[in-house]
Design an enzyme around this catalytic site. Structure first.
Site, mmCIF file in Angstrom:
data_model
loop_
_atom_site.group_PDB
_atom_site.id
_atom_site.type_symbol
_atom_site.label_atom_id
_atom_site.label_comp_id
_atom_site.label_asym_id
_atom_site.label_seq_id
_atom_site.Cartn_x
_atom_site.Cartn_y
_atom_site.Cartn_z
ATOM 1 N N HIS A 39 50.077 37.422 26.363
ATOM 2 C CA HIS A 39 48.760 37.203 26.964
ATOM 3 C C HIS A 39 48.379 38.662 28.289
ATOM 4 O O HIS A 39 47.897 38.569 29.016
ATOM 5 C CB HIS A 39 48.089 35.685 27.694
ATOM 6 C CG HIS A 39 46.421 35.918 28.292
ATOM 7 N ND1 HIS A 39 46.057 34.660 28.118
ATOM 8 C CD2 HIS A 39 45.376 36.587 27.378
ATOM 9 C CE1 HIS A 39 44.389 34.867 28.314
ATOM 10 N NE2 HIS A 39 44.730 36.191 27.710
ATOM 11 N N GLU A 62 47.946 37.217 32.183
ATOM 12 C CA GLU A 62 46.274 38.302 31.574
ATOM 13 C C GLU A 62 46.010 39.289 33.016
ATOM 14 O O GLU A 62 45.131 38.812 33.365
ATOM 15 C CB GLU A 62 45.426 37.279 31.722
ATOM 16 C CG GLU A 62 44.301 37.463 31.299
ATOM 17 C CD GLU A 62 42.947 36.693 30.597
ATOM 18 O OE1 GLU A 62 42.896 35.219 31.068
ATOM 19 O OE2 GLU A 62 42.394 36.993 30.573
#
Lengths: 347, 347
Positions: A11, A289
């Protein structure tokens, strides 16, 4: 399994693209009202050196510092903003953003592999996204896509993910054997803070849409990655088990966990401890992320909130074999095109 | 603190009201289109014996089985359905539902104390709710209210809770020194399952609305109870700490935790373990929402999912003094009118 795992971060978004990209987008948005201002895609010029610098100083630097090897890299989620303009606007924008991610993956073939955003647009048939999806997989080597369950940006006007209007996307995903990360974009509803409410709500909402439907009976090999640790789902796992039971669905293991996976974008140790205690290891994929929603340093630890590898390392219930699955094994299984690319390199 | 705590369940709804109530509501809804069908409040006749039976066989039976002493009891959340009809419809319906809860609390004065629903209606000034609120506190002895941050039922058309349009409610809450549980009602948006997505999303959303605003600077004594264990907030506590930091807000302890409290409606042990590990004990209030969203028996434990007292008892990090606060002390502090009522009984 005696070797060290590859640390695959499933991610990552291109949150650090050169300013020229945002400037071009601003002109595109202005051009919705005033076609005279509308820029051409060829007006955007970002050289390879600019791309390299934007990555080397940011994601790649942190990957090296933190010890991750490879990032599945897609366009910036909050910039997808599918609610802006019509399909043509989204289509042009998605093509530009995907191409940039492709160029990053080409410049750094060992560290980045791309996932694609789709040119979704509120009220527009999702099937219109197929050509961009095909291009990204076939020409750009995309190993997955990001699918926005709410192209309206916080008004939730699209039907649930179990609706047949989404099926053309799923058919193509099954054909290519690629997963979708279910990821919304910016909220334009004042009720929902984008990264503090809308993202997490969307994760929970998508999970529950899967739970109440029989989507995976129609698509037994379809795979969704629910980001941000699955929103509220693992914390309320008992609630969801109980709701599934009340709805006469099978146990969640059977009903959802062959198809639904959770990433580890949970930014403190107790959250990761819960995730890895509640959700089977086979359903947890390492992710950070990084340079995303939460970029600061946690004063309680002295480390970045989004340095999630530290939490995985410290999670007491995990064995080395578990960590191998979370870091590498699960990602190779959920993203078979990534696995194939790694095998082609002898990895 | 050497005595056993009173076990106060701060989150109970009258989900078991006699069928006559739902029948009356159906007629009221039909009457929106066809005024000839519109029922009068006096058409609803529910005798004390019916009320007693609906409670004794249900909530009171389970309270005795599980060993809880007192429930803060409000109208059924999913039936509030503020999106149906106009203010007049909501006003009539709220008055009826509140009166029934008042009667239950009068019939069972040792086991139930009421909290009020408000006659909210989409697009209508929240200040219109004040007369019903006043009646419930002054005549019915309500110790709190349920405040719906989304009267539209899943379309989120109202402004955030920090908007000044909500302030008349807060001013009255401060005057009466009563808290609000932030609780949505039925979702009429197909994207959101009511109890599996909308409730949890609303909890997260409300928490983030508090975080991004400075509401509690304007109202230092205002108190919100975020139900369902705070939605996704405790699981993502690191994310929220990091977002507060990025927004230049004070630490969450100072910024929110004098005003925001979480209940224990989390239906499995790992969730309660996380809640009690992450959130200070002073901010956690015992609750079950029994005979609510999840009524079944957990096959993994053999006990009801919503028998949350078992999880509190088993939470390893809690001392007896902690449990005293969670069961009794915090509720008496957050609901001072409950505390006064208990003291008046010598408790």
């Amino acid at each position: 399994m005696s070797r060290k795992p590859l640390i695959i971060d499933c991610h990552g978004h291109y949150t650090t693209a050169p300013q020229a990209l945002a400037d071009w987008r601003d002109r595109q948005i202005a051009g919705i009202q005033d076609p005279a201002q509308r820029p051409s895609p060829s007006d955007l010029r970002i050289g390879d050196d600019d791309l390299r610098e934007s990555i080397e100083k940011n994601q790649l630097r942190l990957m090296r510092e933190r010890g991750s090897d490879l990032t599945i890299f897609s366009p910036r989620a909050s910039f997808m903003a599918h609610h802006i303009g019509d399909f043509q606007v989204s289509s042009t924008w998605a093509a530009i953003c995907n191409e940039l991610c492709h160029r990053v993956a080409t410049l750094f073939p060992d560290e980045f592999v791309m996932a694609a955003m789709l040119p979704q647009s509120p009220g527009v048939d999702p099937a219109t996204c197929i050509p961009e999806l095909e291009k990204c997989v076939e020409e750009y080597g995309a190993v997955g896509i990001n699918l926005n369950p709410d192209p309206s940006g916080g008004h939730w006007t699209a039907p649930p993910l179990s609706d047949r209007s989404w099926y053309p996307i799923y058919e193509k995903m099954v054909e290519y054997d690629i997963p979708a990360m279910i990821h919304v974009s910016t909220s334009c509803n004042a009720c929902f803070h984008t990264t503090g409410a809308h993202y997490l709500n969307a994760d929970t909402t998508a999970f529950m849409q899967c739970l109440t439907s029989d989507l995976f009976k129609d698509f037994p090999t379809l795979r969704f990655v629910i980001p941000h640790g699955g929103g509220a789902a693992p914390y309320h796992w008992g609630r969801f088990r109980g709701l599934a039971q009340a709805l006469n669905k099978p146990l969640l293991d059977e009903h959802l966990l062959n198809n639904v996976f959770f990433d580890t974008c949970v930014y403190h140790q107790p959250g990761i401890d819960l995730l890895t205690r509640v959700i089977p290891v086979k359903n947890v994929l390492f992710a950070s992320e990084m340079i995303g929603a939460v970029r600061g340093i946690d004063p309680e630890t002295g480390h970045h909130f989004d340095d999630t590898k530290r939490y995985i390392e410290a999670a007491a219930t995990l064995s080395d074999a578990d960590r191998f699955q979370i870091y590498e094994g699960n990602a190779r299984r959920v993203y078979p095109r990534l696995d194939a690319a790694l095998k082609a390199k002898g990895l």
